[in-house]
Design a protein around this motif. Structure first.
Motif, PDB file in Angstrom:
ATOM      1  N   UNK A  38       0.858  -1.186   0.000  1.00 25.10           N
ATOM      2  CA  UNK A  38       0.000   0.000   0.000  1.00 25.10           C
ATOM      3  C   UNK A  38       0.896   1.239   0.000  1.00 25.10           C
ATOM      4  N   UNK A  39       0.820   2.005  -1.072  1.00 25.39           N
ATOM      5  CA  UNK A  39       1.772   3.089  -1.301  1.00 25.39           C
ATOM      6  C   UNK A  39       1.194   4.436  -0.876  1.00 25.39           C
ATOM      7  N   UNK A  40       1.991   5.176  -0.139  1.00 23.95           N
ATOM      8  CA  UNK A  40       1.614   6.485   0.382  1.00 23.95           C
ATOM      9  C   UNK A  40       1.916   7.571  -0.656  1.00 23.95           C
ATOM     10  N   UNK A  41       1.029   8.567  -0.763  1.00 26.66           N
ATOM     11  CA  UNK A  41       1.277   9.662  -1.702  1.00 26.66           C
ATOM     12  C   UNK A  41       1.239  11.044  -1.050  1.00 26.66           C
ATOM     13  N   UNK A  42       0.807  11.126   0.203  1.00 29.22           N
ATOM     14  CA  UNK A  42       0.865  12.398   0.935  1.00 29.22           C
ATOM     15  C   UNK A  42       1.157  12.105   2.407  1.00 29.22           C
ATOM     16  N   UNK A  43       2.004  12.916   3.007  1.00 31.48           N
ATOM     17  CA  UNK A  43       2.361  12.668   4.400  1.00 31.48           C
ATOM     18  C   UNK A  43       1.185  12.868   5.344  1.00 31.48           C
ATOM     19  N   UNK A  44       0.249  13.758   4.979  1.00 29.86           N
ATOM     20  CA  UNK A  44      -0.890  13.976   5.867  1.00 29.86           C
ATOM     21  C   UNK A  44      -1.840  12.787   5.894  1.00 29.86           C
ATOM     22  N   UNK A  45      -1.691  11.866   4.928  1.00 26.39           N
ATOM     23  CA  UNK A  45      -2.514  10.655   4.903  1.00 26.39           C
ATOM     24  C   UNK A  45      -1.707   9.406   5.234  1.00 26.39           C
ATOM     25  N   UNK A  46      -0.461   9.601   5.628  1.00 27.15           N
ATOM     26  CA  UNK A  46       0.373   8.444   5.940  1.00 27.15           C
ATOM     27  C   UNK A  46      -0.240   7.571   7.025  1.00 27.15           C
ATOM     28  N   UNK A  47      -0.870   8.192   8.018  1.00 25.13           N
ATOM     29  CA  UNK A  47      -1.442   7.405   9.112  1.00 25.13           C
ATOM     30  C   UNK A  47      -2.527   6.455   8.610  1.00 25.13           C
ATOM     31  N   UNK A  48      -3.267   6.858   7.571  1.00 23.98           N
ATOM     32  CA  UNK A  48      -4.291   5.969   7.005  1.00 23.98           C
ATOM     33  C   UNK A  48      -3.646   4.741   6.367  1.00 23.98           C
ATOM     34  N   UNK A  49      -2.580   4.989   5.612  1.00 25.20           N
ATOM     35  CA  UNK A  49      -1.853   3.897   4.953  1.00 25.20           C
ATOM     36  C   UNK A  49      -1.228   2.974   5.995  1.00 25.20           C
ATOM     37  N   UNK A  50      -0.598   3.579   6.982  1.00 24.93           N
ATOM     38  CA  UNK A  50       0.054   2.806   8.048  1.00 24.93           C
ATOM     39  C   UNK A  50      -0.956   1.951   8.804  1.00 24.93           C
ATOM     40  N   UNK A  51      -2.113   2.529   9.114  1.00 24.61           N
ATOM     41  CA  UNK A  51      -3.115   1.801   9.889  1.00 24.61           C
ATOM     42  C   UNK A  51      -3.630   0.580   9.135  1.00 24.61           C
ATOM     43  N   UNK A  52      -3.806   0.714   7.815  1.00 23.81           N
ATOM     44  CA  UNK A  52      -4.238  -0.425   7.005  1.00 23.81           C
ATOM     45  C   UNK A  52      -3.203  -1.543   7.078  1.00 23.81           C
ATOM     46  N   UNK A  53      -1.946  -1.178   6.930  1.00 23.08           N
ATOM     47  CA  UNK A  53      -0.881  -2.180   6.962  1.00 23.08           C
ATOM     48  C   UNK A  53      -0.767  -2.837   8.336  1.00 23.08           C
ATOM     49  N   UNK A  54      -0.941  -2.050   9.387  1.00 24.71           N
ATOM     50  CA  UNK A  54      -0.827  -2.585  10.742  1.00 24.71           C
ATOM     51  C   UNK A  54      -1.851  -3.681  11.009  1.00 24.71           C
ATOM     52  N   UNK A  55      -3.020  -3.572  10.393  1.00 23.99           N
ATOM     53  CA  UNK A  55      -4.122  -4.491  10.683  1.00 23.99           C
ATOM     54  C   UNK A  55      -4.060  -5.787   9.880  1.00 23.99           C
ATOM     55  N   UNK A  56      -3.122  -5.891   8.927  1.00 25.46           N
ATOM     56  CA  UNK A  56      -3.111  -7.056   8.044  1.00 25.46           C
ATOM     57  C   UNK A  56      -1.695  -7.583   7.852  1.00 25.46           C
ATOM     58  N   UNK A  57      -1.518  -8.859   8.083  1.00 29.37           N
ATOM     59  CA  UNK A  57      -0.203  -9.474   7.930  1.00 29.37           C
ATOM     60  C   UNK A  57       0.269  -9.480   6.486  1.00 29.37           C
ATOM     61  N   UNK A  58      -0.661  -9.457   5.545  1.00 25.50           N
ATOM     62  CA  UNK A  58      -0.289  -9.560   4.129  1.00 25.50           C
ATOM     63  C   UNK A  58      -0.224  -8.200   3.429  1.00 25.50           C
ATOM     64  N   UNK A  59      -0.077  -7.129   4.195  1.00 25.69           N
ATOM     65  CA  UNK A  59       0.032  -5.788   3.622  1.00 25.69           C
ATOM     66  C   UNK A  59       1.222  -5.062   4.232  1.00 25.69           C
ATOM     67  N   UNK A  60       2.060  -4.494   3.372  1.00 20.16           N
ATOM     68  CA  UNK A  60       3.128  -3.591   3.785  1.00 20.16           C
ATOM     69  C   UNK A  60       2.787  -2.201   3.278  1.00 20.16           C
ATOM     70  N   UNK A  61       3.572  -1.196   3.669  1.00 22.27           N
ATOM     71  CA  UNK A  61       3.285   0.155   3.197  1.00 22.27           C
ATOM     72  C   UNK A  61       4.573   0.931   2.957  1.00 22.27           C
ATOM     73  N   UNK A  62       4.409   2.121   2.382  1.00 23.17           N
ATOM     74  CA  UNK A  62       5.529   3.020   2.138  1.00 23.17           C
ATOM     75  C   UNK A  62       5.191   4.377   2.729  1.00 23.17           C
ATOM     76  N   UNK A  63       6.165   5.298   2.666  1.00 25.25           N
ATOM     77  CA  UNK A  63       5.917   6.672   3.090  1.00 25.25           C
ATOM     78  C   UNK A  63       6.557   7.613   2.071  1.00 25.25           C
TER      79      UNK A  63
END
Length: 261
Positions: A38-63
């Motif tokens: 799950x790829x991040x495109x704005x720092x103000x929405x990074x927490x949304x991307x991070x939270x998705x990844x935190x909840x799922x073992x099969x998802x990583x993210x970027x910043x």
């Protein structure tokens, strides 16, 4: 193993799934998708991307900060470095240059400065960078070289440029990722590039919710559709679908090693 190496799960159209992200994720898993970045495109929405990844073992993210977003002018190396410490963050980006939509030299300068800061952060934390590039071939390669991007490595995602650019990036140790665009009727030049990129340098992605592959073109894209991209790229290289999945999964794990798949 089928991997969607670039998607924006925080931006999916969830209406077909009753407004629930889990529906889209389950559909992808039903199609054989074992991991998603799950790829991040704005720092103000990074927490949304991070939270998705935190909840799922099969998802990583970027910043990172996409070059077309206003936040590009505020890119901060320290912020990128700090966010990258999270265990789910496996890459810096997406970043890069896009001269297609904005022709103003001043805007290009802002993009270039942000791009450099992303590479600096990636080198500092030893994570790969995810690069968006459109109509900026020479500047993209030049900045990668000047900032020693071969140290961190990375990928030119959703690739639509020339074979020469792909080769220049691969000389720096970069991978080339193909999206649903490669399936489009008018993309024969891109298909030839795909045929020429060595198998050990190829990744596949959806870039969902954008750029759905044939036969879903015109619909909102989703991670499940990386299956169609994989089958198409397999055919271009004369591989079985399973062979292509295994090759691209190995490439993904080599590049995004922090994913720990």
């Amino acid at each position: 193993m089928l991997i969607d190496s670039h998607c924006h799960l925080d931006r999916l159209d969830l209406e077909p799934f009753g407004g629930k992200l889990e529906g889209a994720l389950d559909h992808a898993r039903e199609q054989g998708v074992k991991h998603m970045l799950c790829v991040c495109i704005t720092l103000d929405k990074f927490s949304d991307v991070r939270d998705i990844a935190e909840k799922h073992d099969d998802i990583s993210c970027s910043v990172g900060v996409h070059p077309l977003y206003d936040g590009v002018k505020d890119t901060d190396v320290d912020a990128l470095v700090e966010h990258s410490k999270h265990e789910k963050v496996v890459a810096i980006g997406e970043t890069g240059l896009d001269y297609f939509y904005n022709k103003e030299p001043e805007n290009h300068k802002l993009q270039q400065e942000s791009f450099r800061k992303h590479i600096q952060a990636a080198n500092q934390v030893d994570l790969p960078i995810i690069v968006h590039t459109r109509d900026a071939r020479e500047d993209t390669i030049q900045i990668l070289k000047e900032e020693n991007a071969q140290k961190c490595g990375g990928v030119l995602h959703c690739f639509t440029e020339s074979l020469e650019m792909a080769e220049a990036a691969m000389e720096l140790g970069f991978y080339i990722s193909f999206s649903g665009i490669v399936t489009f009727r008018n993309a024969e030049e891109l298909r030839e590039v795909c045929r020429r990129v060595p198998l050990d340098r190829i990744l596949i992605e959806t870039d969902s919710p954008y750029l759905a592959p044939v036969p879903h073109r015109g619909k909102s894209n989703q991670p499940a559709y990386v299956k169609e991209v994989g089958q198409f790229v397999a055919d271009l290289h004369g591989l079985t679908y399973q062979e292509l999945c295994e090759v691209t999964a190995q490439n993904y794990q080599r590049l995004f090693s922090k994913s720990n798949i």
